[in-house]
Motif scaffolding. Structure first.
Motif, PDB file in Angstrom:
ATOM      1  N   GLU A  11       0.839  -1.211   0.000  1.00 22.48           N
ATOM      2  CA  GLU A  11       0.000   0.000   0.000  1.00 22.48           C
ATOM      3  C   GLU A  11       0.871   1.258   0.000  1.00 22.48           C
ATOM      4  N   ILE A  12       1.930   1.248   0.792  1.00 23.36           N
ATOM      5  CA  ILE A  12       2.846   2.400   0.821  1.00 23.36           C
ATOM      6  C   ILE A  12       3.515   2.572  -0.534  1.00 23.36           C
ATOM      7  N   LEU A  45       4.254   2.982  10.787  1.00 21.19           N
ATOM      8  CA  LEU A  45       4.125   1.527  10.772  1.00 21.19           C
ATOM      9  C   LEU A  45       4.296   0.930  12.166  1.00 21.19           C
ATOM     10  N   GLY A  46       5.041   1.644  13.024  1.00 25.37           N
ATOM     11  CA  GLY A  46       5.320   1.148  14.366  1.00 25.37           C
ATOM     12  C   GLY A  46       4.087   0.913  15.213  1.00 25.37           C
ATOM     13  N   THR A  82       8.589  13.767   2.589  1.00 24.13           N
ATOM     14  CA  THR A  82       8.400  13.935   4.039  1.00 24.13           C
ATOM     15  C   THR A  82       7.201  13.118   4.518  1.00 24.13           C
ATOM     16  N   ASN A  83       6.134  13.108   3.721  1.00 28.80           N
ATOM     17  CA  ASN A  83       4.960  12.305   4.075  1.00 28.80           C
ATOM     18  C   ASN A  83       5.265  10.809   4.031  1.00 28.80           C
ATOM     19  N   LEU A  84       6.137  10.412   3.093  1.00 30.48           N
ATOM     20  CA  LEU A  84       6.530   9.007   2.997  1.00 30.48           C
ATOM     21  C   LEU A  84       7.277   8.585   4.258  1.00 30.48           C
ATOM     22  N   GLN A  85       8.141   9.457   4.742  1.00 27.08           N
ATOM     23  CA  GLN A  85       8.883   9.161   5.964  1.00 27.08           C
ATOM     24  C   GLN A  85       7.936   9.001   7.159  1.00 27.08           C
ATOM     25  N   GLU A  86       6.931   9.880   7.199  1.00 27.14           N
ATOM     26  CA  GLU A  86       5.929   9.780   8.274  1.00 27.14           C
ATOM     27  C   GLU A  86       5.142   8.474   8.167  1.00 27.14           C
ATOM     28  N   SER A 130      17.342   7.629   1.536  1.00 25.39           N
ATOM     29  CA  SER A 130      17.966   8.936   1.318  1.00 25.39           C
ATOM     30  C   SER A 130      18.794   8.969   0.037  1.00 25.39           C
ATOM     31  N   LEU A 131      19.170   7.782  -0.474  1.00 25.64           N
ATOM     32  CA  LEU A 131      19.971   7.701  -1.705  1.00 25.64           C
ATOM     33  C   LEU A 131      19.102   7.769  -2.956  1.00 25.64           C
ATOM     34  N   ALA A 132      17.794   7.599  -2.784  1.00 27.71           N
ATOM     35  CA  ALA A 132      16.874   7.648  -3.932  1.00 27.71           C
ATOM     36  C   ALA A 132      16.514   9.104  -4.230  1.00 27.71           C
ATOM     37  N   THR A 133      16.558   9.485  -5.514  1.00 28.94           N
ATOM     38  CA  THR A 133      16.346  10.900  -5.887  1.00 28.94           C
ATOM     39  C   THR A 133      15.020  11.145  -6.590  1.00 28.94           C
TER      40      THR A 133
END
Length: 565
Positions: A356-357, A376-377, A367-371, A443-446
């Motif tokens: 789903e993500i 998930l926790g 930033t929303n992806l990181q959130e 962080s390596l993905a652009t």
């Protein structure tokens, strides 16, 4: 007086097991072999990440007035249930009208089953023909929930919808699991020593296998042991004096047991707290006494073991071969099947959420992806979601029923909760590993395409680790519970043959080591070794069978570099 006597009688067992367990733990430090290494990163989170799990109105039955009344209930993050007159009363920071830990409760949704539980508790108070009588006045709603405890306040609830009933049911079940297994989630020698001490204490009175007595905190477990002895005395002294109708007698008896248990638990808690204050000092004493003389102690244990072998080895092997080995494969299959289904569901839920993500990557800023990844926790702590995994463990209720009659095993509830804990931990570890790998590599993905590819690779890596850990944990779970099921049976059958001969070996224990080395512990370790050899052989044979889907230990070598995306 009985409470005071029980605590005083129990403490020597606890002190003995603290020393014995500490010696065992230190000796294991010298042993290179241990539990098989798991591949997922281990999450250390042991408490729900929120202070309030659930809240809402429930209609509760009051036994004193025989009426139903609405109250406002909240389930705290520590799984304590509190209730207020209304939401407004709770919002004004008033003290709750009442509260209880959910430890040791049984959740039922059937009025007839709840009635049977109450009648069983009140056996001898009423005539059998009236036992099936409905104990409640007409409930205002049809969606019922019952929280039953033999010695604590029992609760009769109804909700206004099937959705509300289902939500509260999931929350209560999770709260019961969390509170009841608080000790099982701790890996300390003190907890191990306490549980062994309870087992030894009950064995001295002829009760082999603690089973579901091992639920709750130390004071709760010790109080349950005391109530086991006290209940027949109370029934003979108190129940003949109860007056009134049959329903009134039952109500008075349940209230009386609740008040007795409250007093017992309070007294045991105070005594145990006093002992724990001395625990740190005792720990230091054990360190100073055991570590310098460890080699001598282990040598002495080995010498006594060799002397005991003449008495113990042959009868233990014979009893195991005839009474246990023919049943190992069948019981092992019953142990592995439900937990395997639960782990499959963990795999499925985790996969669905990550997919789903990944599908939402195109529409989410980074930033929303990181959130989203961080959120998930919360998944392992959502009872409604995890219920799909947990309910697989309920299959044990029927599949292991025969063990009670054949082997005197009364620990099915404890086994179910332990399996559910492992399901939650597997989900936690999977998510924790996914989060750490995402933090390392995203962080390596652009661009969105690279992010999608990275997330897919991380998911695949985590799933490989998950499957390996699932296999390892199933084998370990089966091994531990085969021992818990059969060891009490083995010890009970060996008692008339071996136990009475142990006393003459006490003279071999040096006076300086007498508080640490105990002949009865050495005897049980020898019996345990015989059983573990039979269990290991059965598990080894099972590992070659496709139906168990066990990975070989060498499979982990292929996962060593699994994080190199």
């Amino acid at each position: 007086g009985r409470t005071d006597a029980t605590v005083k009688n129990f403490m020597p067992y606890f002190q003995r097991q603290l020393a014995t367990t500490f010696l065992r733990r230190i000796s294991k430090e010298l042993d290179a072999q241990g539990k098989p290494a798991l591949q997922l990163l281990q999450s250390k989170l042991q408490i729900p990440p929120v202070a309030l799990l659930h809240e809402g109105v429930l209609t509760q039955y009051n036994g004193d007035t025989c009426k139903w009344k609405k109250s406002y209930f909240i389930l705290l993050g520590n799984c304590t249930l509190e209730w207020f007159d209304s939401k407004e009363a709770q919002g004004k920071d008033n003290k709750p009208r009442g509260s209880t830990s959910l430890s040791g409760y049984l959740l039922v949704t059937s009025l007839s089953k709840y009635t049977r539980l109450i009648n069983s508790l009140c056996q001898g108070l009423v005539d059998y023909p009236h036992w099936d009588q409905d104990p409640l006045n007409e409930p205002p709603e049809e969606f019922l929930l019952f929280l039953y405890h033999p010695f604590r306040k029992s609760f009769c609830f109804c909700t206004n919808s099937v959705e509300s009933q289902h939500t509260w049911k999931s929350m209560f079940r999770d709260g019961i699991r969390y509170c009841s297994t608080v000790l099982h989630r701790q890996d300390s020698f003190e907890v191990e020593a306490f549980l062994e001490a309870v087992r030894f204490y009950r064995q001295e009175k002829g009760s082999y296998g603690a089973g579901d007595f091992f639920l709750g905190t130390e004071p709760e477990i010790l109080s349950n042991v005391l109530m086991e002895d006290l209940l027949p005395v109370l029934q003979s002294q108190i129940s003949p004096n109860l007056k009134g109708s049959e329903s009134r007698k039952k109500q008075s008896w349940c209230q009386f047991l609740e008040e007795v248990y409250t007093l017992v638990l309070s007294q045991v808690s105070n005594e145990f707290l006093n002992f724990q204050r001395e625990n740190e000092k005792l720990h230091l004493q054990l360190e100073k006494k055991i570590r310098p003389d460890l080699d001598q102690m282990l040598t002495l244990k080995d010498q006594i073991s060799r002397k005991l072998q003449v008495v113990v080895q042959s009868p233990a092997e014979s009893c195991c071969r005839q009474g246990i080995e023919p049943h190992l494969d069948c019981v092992m299959e019953e142990l592995i099947h439900p937990i395997s289904l639960g782990f499959d569901m963990v795999h499925s839920l985790f996969t669905d959420k990550i997919d789903e993500i990944i599908r939402n990557v195109q529409s989410l800023p980074i930033t929303n992806l990181q959130e989203e990844v961080l959120s998930l926790g919360k998944m392992p702590w959502k009872p409604g979601l995890m219920e799909r995994c947990y309910k697989k463990a309920n299959l044990y209720k029927n599949s292991l029923q025969g063990l009670k009659e054949r082997f005197g095993f009364h620990g099915v509830a404890c086994l179910i909760l332990e399996a559910q804990n492992l399901m939650q931990q597997l989900m936690q570890n999977s998510i924790h590993t996914f989060q750490k790998l995402s933090e390392q590599h995203l962080s390596l993905a652009t661009n969105h395409s690279q992010i999608t590819q990275t997330l897919k690779k991380i998911k695949d890596r985590v799933l490989k680790k998950l499957d390996y850990d699932s296999s390892s944990i199933q084998k370990q779970f089966a091994q531990e519970w085969l021992v818990q099921i059969f060891l009490p049976f083995l010890l009970k059958n060996l008692e008339p043959i071996c136990k009475l001969k142990l006393s003459k070996y006490e003279n071999y224990v040096f006076a300086d080591f007498s508080g640490i080395i105990n002949v009865e512990n050495i005897y049980e370790e020898m019996v345990l070794a015989v059983l573990q050899e039979a269990v290991s052989k059965a598990l080894k044979e099972a590992s070659t069978q496709k139906r168990y889907n066990f990975y070989s230990d060498s499979f982990s070598c292929g996962l060593d570099n699994v994080d190199n995306l």
